[in-house]
Scaffold this motif. Structure first.
Motif, short mmCIF file in Angstrom:
data_model
loop_
_atom_site.label_atom_id
_atom_site.label_comp_id
_atom_site.label_asym_id
_atom_site.label_seq_id
_atom_site.Cartn_x
_atom_site.Cartn_y
_atom_site.Cartn_z
N PHE A 76 0.82 -1.20 0.00
CA PHE A 76 0.00 0.00 0.00
C PHE A 76 0.86 1.25 0.00
CE2 PHE A 76 -3.59 -2.42 -0.10
CZ PHE A 76 -4.77 -1.76 0.25
N TYR A 77 2.03 1.20 0.59
CA TYR A 77 2.93 2.35 0.59
C TYR A 77 3.28 2.75 -0.84
CZ TYR A 77 7.03 5.18 1.83
OH TYR A 77 7.93 6.21 1.97
N THR A 79 1.74 1.72 -3.70
CA THR A 79 0.56 1.96 -4.54
C THR A 79 0.01 3.37 -4.32
OG1 THR A 79 -0.01 -0.39 -4.49
CG2 THR A 79 -1.75 1.15 -5.12
N PHE A 80 -0.17 3.74 -3.07
CA PHE A 80 -0.68 5.08 -2.79
C PHE A 80 0.37 6.15 -3.06
CE2 PHE A 80 -4.13 2.84 -0.92
CZ PHE A 80 -5.19 3.74 -0.87
N VAL A 83 -0.22 7.55 -6.46
CA VAL A 83 -1.38 8.45 -6.48
C VAL A 83 -1.00 9.80 -5.89
CG1 VAL A 83 -3.73 8.81 -5.65
CG2 VAL A 83 -2.99 6.52 -6.35
N PHE A 84 -0.32 9.78 -4.75
CA PHE A 84 0.08 11.02 -4.10
C PHE A 84 1.06 11.81 -4.96
CE2 PHE A 84 -1.10 8.95 0.10
CZ PHE A 84 -2.20 9.78 0.31
N GLY A 100 -2.10 12.51 5.20
CA GLY A 100 -1.35 11.26 5.33
C GLY A 100 -0.95 10.97 6.77
N ALA A 129 -0.33 3.13 3.50
CA ALA A 129 -1.04 4.08 2.64
C ALA A 129 -0.86 5.51 3.14
CB ALA A 129 -2.53 3.72 2.60
N ALA A 133 2.31 9.50 1.70
CA ALA A 133 2.15 10.92 1.36
C ALA A 133 3.36 11.76 1.72
CB ALA A 133 0.92 11.48 2.08
#
Length: 456
Positions: A76-77, A79-80, A83-84, A100, A129, A133
């Motif tokens: 998740f780190y 993957t997100f 996006v960030f 975040g 996740a 950020a």
């Protein structure tokens, strides 16, 4: 288009000469971001101290604990993070960081409520996740806050938060473990909870208040942007493809160093518990100073050396430093993990930490090559690769070596040593592959950068 940075060689002159924030304001920004970096490492790494208790209560293996600290977090780190990265190039970087920090703090607390492996995995997903950020936004902000000639040192100070956070997580974790009764405590609404659950709750919830610090710093103007409209993902991919040798060598080389570093960082407490059979309070008193002193000193040394060499015209100084430092770190780790004396372990692990300064200098090399238009997305891609292969595989591989290759929990030290002996030489080869492309890319960015634009 001319590069819009300071040209004066007088380091005592105010940075306002090129439109940069004052030095006090600039270093306050670094300080706030470093505090948040420490917090992220505390919430990420505190699980390393709780391995025996979590294994006992939830019935897990070393391999499963390696997954929770490695791949599960990293999925998740990374993957997100992508996006960030897209959001950071377009919107307020402070808002992204605040959201975040708040989310990962809640997820850390949720780890203390997990009743089985699946629930703990979901909570670790949340930690990953939220933490995704911070670094891309911080790299972008710091790169716009300092002149290029001082960027490596500034990012190295921010990177020092990694090592301070590990040290704080060890000290605070050890304190909390000793402070909470072994039989657990009574908590309103939740009822009776085990000590390790209370540690997660205590480590996570204060982050909701600490996150407010982000509003005491500014989101600086974005510098070194290419002329034209906002870049799309396709533009970013095309730029990376035009410099594919640099990005490939730098990303994968740093990922291998990260796999080496996170492998020993995550499993060192368990190694000391099993090898020397010492109490957890003594473990944290040994490892915390090593992490803070060795990591911070090593990071600042790397930043200082890289800045000095870069100022003298060595355009690939950052990668050259890591070729030597990575090999030295592997040698020291093998010696530490195969030592039969605690004193020698401490000396060699401290030396290994002194060689682990990539947390700041790696992103600095990236910023020197990448125009501002692409920094958020490319920083996220960098973290995707280095986290998936480094943070993800390092702890997991060590656990797999222990469980499946050696089939002996007492051989965790050999597993750490083997992981280092594989990763560091690979990192050096990959950095060599990227040396010439970095020199060429730095020259190109300096020729094509545009004036600053207003911050989002």
């Amino acid at each position: 288009m001319a590069l819009q940075t300071a040209t004066s060689t007088d380091v005592s002159a105010p940075d306002a000469e090129a439109g940069y924030p004052s030095r006090r304001r600039a270093w306050w920004t670094v300080g706030v971001l470093t505090v948040l970096s420490c917090l992220s490492l505390l919430d990420r790494q505190i699980m390393a101290l709780l391995v025996p208790d979590i294994r006992r209560d939830l019935g897990l293996t070393d391999f499963q604990m390696g997954l929770l600290q490695g791949v599960v977090f990293s999925l998740f780190y990374v993957t997100f993070g992508l996006v960030f990265g897209w959001i950071i190039d377009r919107y307020s970087r402070r808002s992204v960081i605040y959201a975040g920090v708040s989310f990962w703090s809640l997820a850390t607390a949720a780890c203390g409520l997990a009743g089985n492996f699946f629930q703990l995995m979901l909570a670790r997903f949340g930690v990953g996740a939220g933490e995704a950020a911070l670094n891309p936004a911080a790299y972008s902000i710091i790169s716009d806050t300092f002149p290029r000639r001082r960027l490596s040192l500034a990012l190295s100070v921010f990177g020092a938060g990694t090592y301070i956070g590990v040290g704080v997580s060890l000290l605070l974790g050890g304190y909390l473990i000793s402070a909470f009764p072994k039989e657990g405590i009574e908590v309103p609404i939740l009822g009776h909870i085990n000590a390790w659950r209370a540690v997660f709750l205590t480590a996570g919830l204060p982050g909701l208040v600490i996150a407010l610090l982000i509003w005491t710093m500014t989101d600086p103007p974005r510098r070194e942007r290419l002329a034209g409209p906002a870049t799309s993902v396709g533009d970013t991919v095309r730029y990376m493809r035009s410099h594919w040798r640099f990005y490939t060598g730098h990303f994968l080389g740093t990922a291998m160093l990260a796999a080496c570093g996170y492998g020993f960082q995550t499993w060192s407490p368990t190694f000391l518990l099993r090898k020397f059979e010492i109490p957890i309070t003594q473990v944290v008193n040994i490892l915390a100073p090593i992490s803070v002193i060795g990591g911070v000193a090593g990071g600042l040394m790397a930043g200082w050396v890289a800045d000095r060499l870069f100022a003298r015209g060595v355009r690939d100084a950052h990668l050259r430093y890591f070729i030597a430092a990575g090999l030295a770190q592997a040698v020291f780790l093998v010696m530490a993990m195969t030592s039969s004396r605690l004193e020698l372990f401490i000396v060699f692990l401290l030396l290994a930490n002194l060689m682990s300064g990539y947390a700041g200098v790696g992103p600095a090399a990236l910023a020197l090559v990448t125009p501002n238009n692409y920094r958020g997305q490319i920083s996220a891609a960098y973290l995707f690769v280095t986290s998936l292969l480094g943070t993800g595989l390092g702890p997991t591989v060590v656990g797999a070596f222990t469980t499946y290759l050696f089939q002996d929990d007492s051989k965790v030290g050999l597993a750490i040593a083997l992981n280092a002996a594989i990763c560091a030489p690979l990192a050096s080869l990959l950095y060599i592959f990227a040396l010439k492309p970095m020199r060429e890319a730095v020259d190109q960015v300096e020729r094509r950068s545009a004036p600053p634009s207003s911050a989002a």
